[in-house]
Design a protein around this motif. Sequence first.
Motif, PDB file in Angstrom:
ATOM      1  N   LEU A  76       0.809  -1.208   0.000  1.00 22.91           N
ATOM      2  CA  LEU A  76       0.000   0.000   0.000  1.00 22.91           C
ATOM      3  C   LEU A  76       0.846   1.263   0.000  1.00 22.91           C
ATOM      4  CD1 LEU A  76      -2.710  -1.014   2.645  1.00 22.91           C
ATOM      5  CD2 LEU A  76      -2.839  -1.225   0.149  1.00 22.91           C
ATOM      6  N   ALA A  77       1.996   1.210   0.670  1.00 28.27           N
ATOM      7  CA  ALA A  77       2.840   2.408   0.781  1.00 28.27           C
ATOM      8  C   ALA A  77       4.209   2.009   1.304  1.00 28.27           C
ATOM      9  CB  ALA A  77       2.212   3.442   1.704  1.00 28.27           C
ATOM     10  N   THR A  78       5.198   2.824   0.971  1.00 29.84           N
ATOM     11  CA  THR A  78       6.546   2.692   1.529  1.00 29.84           C
ATOM     12  C   THR A  78       6.906   4.005   2.188  1.00 29.84           C
ATOM     13  OG1 THR A  78       7.201   1.124  -0.203  1.00 29.84           O
ATOM     14  CG2 THR A  78       8.964   2.215   1.028  1.00 29.84           C
ATOM     15  N   LEU A  79       7.301   3.948   3.450  1.00 27.53           N
ATOM     16  CA  LEU A  79       7.664   5.167   4.169  1.00 27.53           C
ATOM     17  C   LEU A  79       9.076   5.604   3.799  1.00 27.53           C
ATOM     18  CD1 LEU A  79       5.127   4.179   5.759  1.00 27.53           C
ATOM     19  CD2 LEU A  79       6.079   5.420   7.694  1.00 27.53           C
ATOM     20  N   SER A  88      12.487   2.270  10.110  1.00 22.93           N
ATOM     21  CA  SER A  88      11.632   1.092  10.174  1.00 22.93           C
ATOM     22  C   SER A  88      10.220   1.512  10.550  1.00 22.93           C
ATOM     23  CB  SER A  88      12.163   0.089  11.207  1.00 22.93           C
ATOM     24  OG  SER A  88      12.110   0.654  12.514  1.00 22.93           O
ATOM     25  N   VAL A  89       9.261   0.653  10.245  1.00 21.85           N
ATOM     26  CA  VAL A  89       7.893   0.861  10.700  1.00 21.85           C
ATOM     27  C   VAL A  89       7.545  -0.257  11.676  1.00 21.85           C
ATOM     28  CG1 VAL A  89       7.068   2.150   8.706  1.00 21.85           C
ATOM     29  CG2 VAL A  89       7.000  -0.339   8.656  1.00 21.85           C
ATOM     30  N   ASN A 103       3.583   3.487  13.307  1.00 21.83           N
ATOM     31  CA  ASN A 103       4.758   4.069  13.956  1.00 21.83           C
ATOM     32  C   ASN A 103       5.943   4.009  13.007  1.00 21.83           C
ATOM     33  OD1 ASN A 103       3.462   4.539  16.403  1.00 21.83           O
ATOM     34  ND2 ASN A 103       4.048   2.562  17.267  1.00 21.83           N
ATOM     35  N   TYR A 104       6.732   5.092  13.000  1.00 20.92           N
ATOM     36  CA  TYR A 104       7.892   5.198  12.118  1.00 20.92           C
ATOM     37  C   TYR A 104       9.108   5.575  12.953  1.00 20.92           C
ATOM     38  CZ  TYR A 104      10.870   7.351   8.456  1.00 20.92           C
ATOM     39  OH  TYR A 104      11.901   7.719   7.621  1.00 20.92           O
ATOM     40  N   ASN A 105      10.155   4.754  12.886  1.00 25.65           N
ATOM     41  CA  ASN A 105      11.390   5.009  13.623  1.00 25.65           C
ATOM     42  C   ASN A 105      12.496   5.431  12.665  1.00 25.65           C
ATOM     43  OD1 ASN A 105      11.020   4.190  16.568  1.00 25.65           O
ATOM     44  ND2 ASN A 105      10.190   2.400  15.511  1.00 25.65           N
ATOM     45  N   ALA A 106      13.027   6.640  12.885  1.00 25.35           N
ATOM     46  CA  ALA A 106      14.111   7.142  12.045  1.00 25.35           C
ATOM     47  C   ALA A 106      14.876   8.222  12.798  1.00 25.35           C
ATOM     48  CB  ALA A 106      13.580   7.682  10.724  1.00 25.35           C
ATOM     49  N   GLY A 107      15.295   7.890  14.016  1.00 28.35           N
ATOM     50  CA  GLY A 107      16.034   8.876  14.806  1.00 28.35           C
ATOM     51  C   GLY A 107      15.184  10.084  15.129  1.00 28.35           C
ATOM     52  N   THR A 108      15.711  11.275  14.870  1.00 28.48           N
ATOM     53  CA  THR A 108      14.986  12.509  15.183  1.00 28.48           C
ATOM     54  C   THR A 108      13.791  12.731  14.264  1.00 28.48           C
ATOM     55  OG1 THR A 108      16.531  13.766  13.802  1.00 28.48           O
ATOM     56  CG2 THR A 108      17.011  13.629  16.167  1.00 28.48           C
ATOM     57  N   ALA A 109      13.660  11.929  13.203  1.00 28.19           N
ATOM     58  CA  ALA A 109      12.508  12.035  12.301  1.00 28.19           C
ATOM     59  C   ALA A 109      11.390  11.076  12.681  1.00 28.19           C
ATOM     60  CB  ALA A 109      12.943  11.781  10.857  1.00 28.19           C
ATOM     61  N   SER A 110      11.516  10.409  13.836  1.00 25.04           N
ATOM     62  CA  SER A 110      10.510   9.433  14.256  1.00 25.04           C
ATOM     63  C   SER A 110       9.159  10.090  14.508  1.00 25.04           C
ATOM     64  CB  SER A 110      10.975   8.721  15.533  1.00 25.04           C
ATOM     65  OG  SER A 110      12.159   8.000  15.315  1.00 25.04           O
ATOM     66  N   GLY A 111       8.094   9.308  14.336  1.00 28.93           N
ATOM     67  CA  GLY A 111       6.761   9.831  14.581  1.00 28.93           C
ATOM     68  C   GLY A 111       5.685   8.851  14.166  1.00 28.93           C
ATOM     69  N   VAL A 112       4.463   9.356  14.060  1.00 29.93           N
ATOM     70  CA  VAL A 112       3.315   8.556  13.641  1.00 29.93           C
ATOM     71  C   VAL A 112       2.837   9.073  12.287  1.00 29.93           C
ATOM     72  CG1 VAL A 112       0.962   7.830  14.185  1.00 29.93           C
ATOM     73  CG2 VAL A 112       2.648   8.074  16.026  1.00 29.93           C
ATOM     74  N   TYR A 113       2.609   8.134  11.359  1.00 27.28           N
ATOM     75  CA  TYR A 113       2.143   8.472  10.014  1.00 27.28           C
ATOM     76  C   TYR A 113       0.715   7.981   9.813  1.00 27.28           C
ATOM     77  CZ  TYR A 113       6.494  10.195   7.923  1.00 27.28           C
ATOM     78  OH  TYR A 113       7.590  10.957   7.599  1.00 27.28           O
ATOM     79  N   ARG A 114      -0.001   8.693   8.952  1.00 27.82           N
ATOM     80  CA  ARG A 114      -1.376   8.316   8.592  1.00 27.82           C
ATOM     81  C   ARG A 114      -1.419   7.959   7.114  1.00 27.82           C
ATOM     82  NH1 ARG A 114      -5.156  12.846  10.160  1.00 27.82           N
ATOM     83  NH2 ARG A 114      -4.007  13.962   8.529  1.00 27.82           N
ATOM     84  N   LEU A 115      -2.165   6.900   6.790  1.00 27.51           N
ATOM     85  CA  LEU A 115      -2.394   6.512   5.401  1.00 27.51           C
ATOM     86  C   LEU A 115      -3.886   6.371   5.180  1.00 27.51           C
ATOM     87  CD1 LEU A 115      -1.272   5.606   2.627  1.00 27.51           C
ATOM     88  CD2 LEU A 115      -1.312   3.253   3.516  1.00 27.51           C
ATOM     89  N   ARG A 116      -4.457   7.341   4.471  1.00 24.71           N
ATOM     90  CA  ARG A 116      -5.875   7.254   4.128  1.00 24.71           C
ATOM     91  C   ARG A 116      -6.040   6.336   2.915  1.00 24.71           C
ATOM     92  NH1 ARG A 116      -6.125  13.129   5.591  1.00 24.71           N
ATOM     93  NH2 ARG A 116      -7.509  13.279   7.422  1.00 24.71           N
ATOM     94  N   PRO A 117      -7.224   5.694   2.753  1.00 19.14           N
ATOM     95  CA  PRO A 117      -7.431   4.789   1.618  1.00 19.14           C
ATOM     96  C   PRO A 117      -7.122   5.475   0.292  1.00 19.14           C
ATOM     97  CG  PRO A 117      -9.223   4.573   3.191  1.00 19.14           C
ATOM     98  CD  PRO A 117      -8.399   5.733   3.660  1.00 19.14           C
TER      99      PRO A 117
END
Length: 303
Positions: A76-79, A88-89, A103-117
């Motif tokens: 569906l998607a690649t972060l 990593s997710v 959840n997305y882990n990338a050091g200081t860029a870490s956070g939560v992502y949303r993917l709408r249909p």
Amino acid sequence: MSAVVAAGLAATTLAVAPAFAATAPLSRPEVVAHFDVTTKQQPENITVEPDGSADLTFSRARQIAHVDKDGKVTILATLPEASTGTASVSGIVRTHDGTLYVNYNAGTASGVYRLRPGGTPEQIAALPEVGSLNGLALDERTGTLYATDSKIGGVWRITPKSGAVELWASGTEFQPGTGGYGSNGIKVHNGAVWVGNTGKGTLTRIPVRSDGGAGAYETAATGLSGMDDFAFTGEGDTVLAAVNVASQVYLVKPDGTHMTVLTSADGLSNPTSVAVRAHTAYIASGAYFTATDPNLLEARISH
């Protein structure tokens, strides 16, 4: 369980019990999808669609994947790649309208992502100070997200509409134990947030107060060494817990006792996550240690 910290557990939890077939209340285990370990299709977390299909995160590939009821895999998607280091997710949840949060882990860029249909991933909350985001849970009543931090040891609360983030729960209950790994699996259930601690082998219940704050922590179960993600079998407080390195699934009863109900003999290969819908349990195996046959397994639950 992320691949980065998995190696730390391998040295302390390599002992595997003798294999045997599925045990009641589980029956008819069947691997419905096999993934390609050479392209890093190693599932970390799972959520189930209303039709019984599944959405998974492939941690190392940074991908969100859909697996239909016939086992067909669609990415569906690649972060994004990390600007430095690796990305990593991990945790994934689904809202009633089909929106996915990961959840997305990338050091200081870490956070939560949303993917709408039909859309593309967008960051809705930044967590630059996080140690290692792992499990993700959704309170459907309020739309609030809860994410575990396996390195710092705690639970973050995220408000998707505003992107507000706060450390909602912390303490020794969530800090790393054996293998340097702490709070991991997480679910919202019966008015509480439940958190599993991989290194300490505990399951903790945190009541959600009327003002949204965390109530007094309650230990629901102990002796669950190496547990990763988990899910409730129904409206009660019985849990199915994935035990990663040992390639097992535990049934944890409301009184805190547990028994093994699935093993590698049933097809498990380092299970990372569990989901339940109606009378079906879905178990994703990441094959982080076996490096063989990451897969999605389904089993019947007899209530």
